[in-house]
Design a protein around this motif. Structure first.
Motif, PDB file in Angstrom:
ATOM      1  N   GLU A   1      -2.434  14.455 -17.823  1.00  0.00           N
ATOM      2  CA  GLU A   1      -3.567  13.636 -17.392  1.00  0.00           C
ATOM      3  C   GLU A   1      -3.763  13.683 -15.873  1.00  0.00           C
ATOM      4  N   VAL A   2      -2.678  13.735 -15.115  1.00  0.00           N
ATOM      5  CA  VAL A   2      -2.803  13.862 -13.658  1.00  0.00           C
ATOM      6  C   VAL A   2      -3.514  15.170 -13.308  1.00  0.00           C
ATOM      7  N   TYR A   3      -3.062  16.271 -13.908  1.00  0.00           N
ATOM      8  CA  TYR A   3      -3.685  17.556 -13.574  1.00  0.00           C
ATOM      9  C   TYR A   3      -5.135  17.601 -14.045  1.00  0.00           C
ATOM     10  N   ARG A   4      -5.408  17.049 -15.222  1.00  0.00           N
ATOM     11  CA  ARG A   4      -6.785  17.044 -15.721  1.00  0.00           C
ATOM     12  C   ARG A   4      -7.705  16.306 -14.752  1.00  0.00           C
ATOM     13  N   ARG A   5      -7.260  15.168 -14.253  1.00  0.00           N
ATOM     14  CA  ARG A   5      -8.093  14.398 -13.337  1.00  0.00           C
ATOM     15  C   ARG A   5      -8.249  15.103 -11.998  1.00  0.00           C
ATOM     16  N   LEU A   6      -7.180  15.712 -11.512  1.00  0.00           N
ATOM     17  CA  LEU A   6      -7.287  16.473 -10.263  1.00  0.00           C
ATOM     18  C   LEU A   6      -8.281  17.622 -10.414  1.00  0.00           C
ATOM     19  N   ASP A   7      -8.269  18.249 -11.567  1.00  0.00           N
ATOM     20  CA  ASP A   7      -9.208  19.341 -11.839  1.00  0.00           C
ATOM     21  C   ASP A   7     -10.650  18.833 -11.840  1.00  0.00           C
ATOM     22  N   VAL A   8     -10.873  17.662 -12.441  1.00  0.00           N
ATOM     23  CA  VAL A   8     -12.216  17.066 -12.451  1.00  0.00           C
ATOM     24  C   VAL A   8     -12.658  16.732 -11.029  1.00  0.00           C
ATOM     25  N   PHE A   9     -11.763  16.142 -10.229  1.00  0.00           N
ATOM     26  CA  PHE A   9     -12.099  15.790  -8.852  1.00  0.00           C
ATOM     27  C   PHE A   9     -12.468  17.041  -8.057  1.00  0.00           C
ATOM     28  N   GLU A  10     -11.643  18.077  -8.193  1.00  0.00           N
ATOM     29  CA  GLU A  10     -11.880  19.303  -7.427  1.00  0.00           C
ATOM     30  C   GLU A  10     -13.216  19.937  -7.795  1.00  0.00           C
ATOM     31  N   ARG A  11     -13.495  20.030  -9.092  1.00  0.00           N
ATOM     32  CA  ARG A  11     -14.759  20.623  -9.516  1.00  0.00           C
ATOM     33  C   ARG A  11     -15.948  19.769  -9.098  1.00  0.00           C
ATOM     34  N   GLY A  12     -15.739  18.444  -9.062  1.00  0.00           N
ATOM     35  CA  GLY A  12     -16.808  17.560  -8.618  1.00  0.00           C
ATOM     36  C   GLY A  12     -17.150  17.761  -7.157  1.00  0.00           C
ATOM     37  N   PHE A  13     -16.114  17.941  -6.319  1.00  0.00           N
ATOM     38  CA  PHE A  13     -16.349  18.187  -4.899  1.00  0.00           C
ATOM     39  C   PHE A  13     -17.099  19.500  -4.690  1.00  0.00           C
ATOM     40  N   PHE A  14     -16.663  20.537  -5.392  1.00  0.00           N
ATOM     41  CA  PHE A  14     -17.335  21.837  -5.255  1.00  0.00           C
ATOM     42  C   PHE A  14     -18.768  21.778  -5.765  1.00  0.00           C
ATOM     43  N   SER A  15     -18.986  20.975  -6.816  1.00  0.00           N
ATOM     44  CA  SER A  15     -20.324  20.857  -7.379  1.00  0.00           C
ATOM     45  C   SER A  15     -21.298  20.242  -6.380  1.00  0.00           C
ATOM     46  N   LEU A  16     -20.812  19.336  -5.547  1.00  0.00           N
ATOM     47  CA  LEU A  16     -21.668  18.731  -4.529  1.00  0.00           C
ATOM     48  C   LEU A  16     -22.218  19.779  -3.566  1.00  0.00           C
ATOM     49  N   PHE A  17     -21.363  20.710  -3.175  1.00  0.00           N
ATOM     50  CA  PHE A  17     -21.793  21.760  -2.258  1.00  0.00           C
ATOM     51  C   PHE A  17     -22.673  22.791  -2.956  1.00  0.00           C
ATOM     52  N   LYS A  18     -22.335  23.087  -4.189  1.00  0.00           N
ATOM     53  CA  LYS A  18     -23.077  24.097  -4.934  1.00  0.00           C
ATOM     54  C   LYS A  18     -24.489  23.627  -5.234  1.00  0.00           C
ATOM     55  N   HIS A  19     -24.643  22.343  -5.516  1.00  0.00           N
ATOM     56  CA  HIS A  19     -25.946  21.794  -5.891  1.00  0.00           C
ATOM     57  C   HIS A  19     -26.426  20.787  -4.846  1.00  0.00           C
ATOM     58  N   SER A  20     -26.198  21.107  -3.606  1.00  0.00           N
ATOM     59  CA  SER A  20     -26.593  20.188  -2.542  1.00  0.00           C
ATOM     60  C   SER A  20     -28.112  20.038  -2.511  1.00  0.00           C
ATOM     61  N   GLU A  21     -28.545  18.828  -2.200  1.00  0.00           N
ATOM     62  CA  GLU A  21     -29.971  18.519  -2.121  1.00  0.00           C
ATOM     63  C   GLU A  21     -30.246  17.814  -0.803  1.00  0.00           C
ATOM     64  N   LYS A  22     -31.465  17.984  -0.309  1.00  0.00           N
ATOM     65  CA  LYS A  22     -31.824  17.338   0.946  1.00  0.00           C
ATOM     66  C   LYS A  22     -31.938  15.830   0.769  1.00  0.00           C
ATOM     67  N   LYS A  23     -32.361  15.412  -0.408  1.00  0.00           N
ATOM     68  CA  LYS A  23     -32.551  13.995  -0.657  1.00  0.00           C
ATOM     69  C   LYS A  23     -31.722  13.578  -1.854  1.00  0.00           C
ATOM     70  N   ARG A  24     -30.951  12.532  -1.683  1.00  0.00           N
ATOM     71  CA  ARG A  24     -30.119  12.030  -2.757  1.00  0.00           C
ATOM     72  C   ARG A  24     -30.478  10.577  -3.032  1.00  0.00           C
ATOM     73  N   GLY A  25     -30.298  10.155  -4.230  1.00  0.00           N
ATOM     74  CA  GLY A  25     -30.570   8.771  -4.574  1.00  0.00           C
ATOM     75  C   GLY A  25     -30.134   8.479  -5.983  1.00  0.00           C
ATOM     76  N   ARG A  26     -30.355   7.247  -6.413  1.00  0.00           N
ATOM     77  CA  ARG A  26     -29.990   6.865  -7.767  1.00  0.00           C
ATOM     78  C   ARG A  26     -30.920   7.549  -8.758  1.00  0.00           C
ATOM     79  N   ASP A  27     -30.404   7.694 -10.011  1.00  0.00           N
ATOM     80  CA  ASP A  27     -31.251   8.296 -11.039  1.00  0.00           C
ATOM     81  C   ASP A  27     -31.953   7.218 -11.858  1.00  0.00           C
ATOM     82  N   TRP A  28     -32.062   6.032 -11.311  1.00  0.00           N
ATOM     83  CA  TRP A  28     -32.803   4.963 -11.995  1.00  0.00           C
ATOM     84  C   TRP A  28     -33.628   4.181 -10.988  1.00  0.00           C
TER      85      TRP A  28
END
Length: 205
Positions: A178-205
Protein backbone atom coordinates in the motif's frame (compact mmCIF):
# COMPACT_ATOMS: atom_id res chain seq x y z
CA UNK A 1 -7.53 -8.38 4.04
CA UNK A 2 -7.69 -11.95 2.71
CA UNK A 3 -4.73 -14.06 3.86
CA UNK A 4 -3.63 -17.45 2.54
CA UNK A 5 -1.11 -19.26 4.75
CA UNK A 6 0.42 -22.38 3.23
CA UNK A 7 3.51 -24.51 2.72
CA UNK A 8 2.03 -26.28 -0.32
CA UNK A 9 3.41 -25.35 -3.73
CA UNK A 10 0.06 -26.09 -5.38
CA UNK A 11 -1.67 -23.51 -3.16
CA UNK A 12 1.04 -20.96 -3.91
CA UNK A 13 0.60 -21.50 -7.63
CA UNK A 14 -3.18 -21.16 -7.40
CA UNK A 15 -2.72 -17.86 -5.54
CA UNK A 16 -0.29 -16.64 -8.19
CA UNK A 17 -2.69 -17.57 -11.01
CA UNK A 18 -5.48 -15.55 -9.37
CA UNK A 19 -3.13 -12.64 -8.70
CA UNK A 20 -1.86 -12.60 -12.28
CA UNK A 21 -5.43 -12.29 -13.51
CA UNK A 22 -5.93 -9.28 -11.25
CA UNK A 23 -2.57 -7.73 -12.12
CA UNK A 24 -2.96 -8.17 -15.87
CA UNK A 25 -6.24 -6.25 -15.79
CA UNK A 26 -4.71 -3.44 -13.73
CA UNK A 27 -2.87 -0.41 -15.07
CA UNK A 28 -0.35 -0.54 -12.22
CA UNK A 29 1.09 -4.02 -11.76
CA UNK A 30 2.41 -3.85 -8.20
CA UNK A 31 3.25 -6.72 -5.84
CA UNK A 32 4.29 -6.12 -2.24
CA UNK A 33 7.10 -8.41 -1.01
CA UNK A 34 8.55 -9.24 2.39
CA UNK A 35 10.79 -12.05 3.60
CA UNK A 36 11.28 -13.45 7.09
CA UNK A 37 14.48 -15.33 7.92
CA UNK A 38 15.18 -18.63 9.63
CA UNK A 39 17.60 -17.05 12.10
CA UNK A 40 18.45 -13.63 13.49
CA UNK A 41 22.16 -13.80 12.75
CA UNK A 42 23.85 -15.75 9.99
CA UNK A 43 27.46 -16.69 9.42
CA UNK A 44 29.64 -17.77 6.52
CA UNK A 45 29.06 -21.44 7.35
CA UNK A 46 25.41 -20.99 8.38
CA UNK A 47 23.91 -18.10 6.41
CA UNK A 48 20.38 -16.84 6.82
CA UNK A 49 17.78 -18.51 4.64
CA UNK A 50 14.19 -17.66 3.78
CA UNK A 51 11.69 -19.02 6.29
CA UNK A 52 8.59 -17.16 5.08
CA UNK A 53 7.83 -15.24 1.89
CA UNK A 54 4.94 -12.79 1.90
CA UNK A 55 3.37 -11.45 -1.27
CA UNK A 56 0.54 -8.93 -1.48
CA UNK A 57 -1.66 -7.84 -4.40
CA UNK A 58 -4.40 -5.44 -3.36
CA UNK A 59 -5.89 -6.89 -0.19
CA UNK A 60 -4.89 -10.49 -1.04
CA UNK A 61 -1.87 -11.70 0.92
CA UNK A 62 0.12 -14.92 0.56
CA UNK A 63 2.14 -16.10 3.57
CA UNK A 64 4.28 -18.92 2.22
CA UNK A 65 6.14 -21.01 4.83
CA UNK A 66 8.84 -21.79 2.32
CA UNK A 67 11.32 -23.42 4.70
CA UNK A 68 8.73 -26.18 5.16
CA UNK A 69 7.54 -26.28 1.53
CA UNK A 70 6.35 -29.65 0.28
CA UNK A 71 8.10 -29.07 -3.05
CA UNK A 72 9.72 -26.33 -5.09
CA UNK A 73 7.41 -24.04 -7.07
CA UNK A 74 8.66 -23.21 -10.55
CA UNK A 75 5.66 -20.96 -11.07
CA UNK A 76 6.81 -18.84 -8.12
CA UNK A 77 10.27 -18.68 -9.67
CA UNK A 78 8.85 -17.45 -12.98
CA UNK A 79 6.52 -15.00 -11.25
CA UNK A 80 9.34 -13.35 -9.31
CA UNK A 81 11.96 -13.55 -12.05
CA UNK A 82 10.09 -11.76 -14.83
CA UNK A 83 9.60 -8.09 -15.65
CA UNK A 84 5.81 -8.09 -16.08
CA UNK A 85 5.25 -6.78 -12.57
CA UNK A 86 6.83 -4.29 -10.18
CA UNK A 87 7.84 -5.87 -6.88
CA UNK A 88 8.11 -3.49 -3.95
CA UNK A 89 9.92 -4.15 -0.70
CA UNK A 90 11.60 -2.30 2.11
CA UNK A 91 15.38 -2.43 2.58
CA UNK A 92 15.52 -5.16 -0.05
CA UNK A 93 19.25 -5.92 -0.30
CA UNK A 94 19.25 -8.67 2.32
CA UNK A 95 15.90 -10.04 1.15
CA UNK A 96 17.36 -10.38 -2.35
CA UNK A 97 20.42 -12.23 -1.02
CA UNK A 98 18.41 -14.54 1.23
CA UNK A 99 15.97 -15.42 -1.57
CA UNK A 100 18.87 -16.23 -3.88
CA UNK A 101 19.97 -18.96 -1.45
CA UNK A 102 16.65 -20.65 -2.21
CA UNK A 103 17.27 -20.08 -5.95
CA UNK A 104 14.56 -17.43 -6.25
CA UNK A 105 15.39 -14.09 -7.84
CA UNK A 106 13.47 -10.84 -8.15
CA UNK A 107 14.65 -8.64 -11.00
CA UNK A 108 12.20 -5.72 -10.97
CA UNK A 109 12.59 -5.07 -7.23
CA UNK A 110 11.97 -1.54 -5.94
CA UNK A 111 13.25 -0.46 -2.53
CA UNK A 112 10.86 1.91 -0.76
CA UNK A 113 13.60 2.90 1.69
CA UNK A 114 15.65 4.25 -1.23
CA UNK A 115 12.66 6.10 -2.74
CA UNK A 116 10.99 8.01 0.09
CA UNK A 117 11.38 9.05 3.72
CA UNK A 118 9.14 11.01 6.06
CA UNK A 119 10.54 14.57 5.97
CA UNK A 120 9.07 15.31 9.42
CA UNK A 121 10.71 12.29 11.05
CA UNK A 122 14.23 13.05 12.31
CA UNK A 123 15.32 9.42 12.65
CA UNK A 124 18.42 8.72 10.57
CA UNK A 125 17.13 5.30 9.54
CA UNK A 126 13.39 5.02 9.07
CA UNK A 127 11.67 1.66 9.10
CA UNK A 128 8.55 0.43 7.35
CA UNK A 129 6.42 1.43 10.33
CA UNK A 130 7.66 5.03 10.09
CA UNK A 131 6.92 5.30 6.39
CA UNK A 132 3.57 3.48 6.61
CA UNK A 133 2.60 5.61 9.59
CA UNK A 134 3.23 8.76 7.57
CA UNK A 135 1.63 7.62 4.30
CA UNK A 136 -1.20 5.24 5.25
CA UNK A 137 -2.26 5.92 8.83
CA UNK A 138 -0.49 6.79 12.14
CA UNK A 139 -1.73 3.49 13.60
CA UNK A 140 1.00 1.77 11.56
CA UNK A 141 3.58 3.35 13.87
CA UNK A 142 2.55 0.60 16.30
CA UNK A 143 2.68 -2.26 13.78
CA UNK A 144 5.88 -3.76 15.24
CA UNK A 145 4.91 -3.37 18.89
CA UNK A 146 5.02 -6.56 20.95
CA UNK A 147 6.98 -8.48 18.33
CA UNK A 148 10.61 -8.86 19.41
CA UNK A 149 13.63 -11.13 19.10
CA UNK A 150 11.84 -14.10 20.67
CA UNK A 151 9.09 -13.96 18.07
CA UNK A 152 11.53 -13.45 15.19
CA UNK A 153 13.37 -16.63 16.21
CA UNK A 154 10.22 -18.68 15.55
CA UNK A 155 9.74 -18.19 11.79
CA UNK A 156 11.37 -21.52 10.96
CA UNK A 157 9.42 -23.48 13.57
CA UNK A 158 7.25 -26.31 12.20
CA UNK A 159 3.86 -25.23 10.85
CA UNK A 160 1.43 -23.85 11.57
CA UNK A 161 2.70 -20.41 12.47
CA UNK A 162 1.05 -18.82 15.51
CA UNK A 163 -1.76 -16.33 14.79
CA UNK A 164 0.46 -13.50 16.06
CA UNK A 165 3.04 -14.32 13.39
CA UNK A 166 0.45 -14.60 10.64
CA UNK A 167 -0.95 -11.19 11.56
CA UNK A 168 2.55 -9.67 11.61
CA UNK A 169 3.52 -11.22 8.27
CA UNK A 170 0.31 -10.21 6.52
CA UNK A 171 0.40 -6.66 7.90
CA UNK A 172 4.02 -6.20 6.76
CA UNK A 173 3.21 -7.36 3.23
CA UNK A 174 0.09 -5.22 2.96
CA UNK A 175 1.82 -2.11 4.34
CA UNK A 176 4.64 -2.55 1.84
CA UNK A 177 2.20 -2.91 -1.05
CA UNK A 178 0.00 0.00 0.00
CA UNK A 179 2.89 2.41 0.67
CA UNK A 180 4.38 1.77 -2.77
CA UNK A 181 0.98 1.96 -4.47
CA UNK A 182 0.31 5.37 -2.94
CA UNK A 183 3.78 6.65 -3.77
CA UNK A 184 3.20 5.56 -7.35
CA UNK A 185 -0.12 7.45 -7.45
CA UNK A 186 1.52 10.58 -6.01
CA UNK A 187 4.39 10.44 -8.50
CA UNK A 188 2.12 9.97 -11.50
CA UNK A 189 -0.12 12.76 -10.24
CA UNK A 190 2.79 15.20 -10.07
CA UNK A 191 3.92 14.29 -13.58
CA UNK A 192 0.35 14.58 -14.85
CA UNK A 193 0.23 18.20 -13.70
CA UNK A 194 3.17 19.07 -15.93
CA UNK A 195 1.99 16.94 -18.82
CA UNK A 196 -1.48 18.50 -18.85
CA UNK A 197 -0.61 21.96 -17.63
CA UNK A 198 -3.18 24.66 -18.33
CA UNK A 199 -2.97 28.42 -18.21
CA UNK A 200 -6.15 28.64 -16.19
CA UNK A 201 -7.09 26.32 -13.38
CA UNK A 202 -10.20 26.19 -11.27
CA UNK A 203 -12.85 24.01 -9.74
CA UNK A 204 -14.87 21.70 -11.97
CA UNK A 205 -18.12 22.87 -10.39
Amino acid sequence: MKVLYTNAASSVEAWITNSESSLDSSARKIVGVDVEYDKLNGSYFSPKKAAVIQLCVGTDVLVYHICHADERSEKLYEFLYGYRYTFAGFCVAEDRTVLSRSKYYIHNFKDIQAIWRDPDNKKRLQGLKDVAGAIIDPIYLEMKDGFGRKEHMMWADPPPLPPKHLEYAARDAYATYEVYRRLDVFERGFFSLFKHSEKKRGRDW
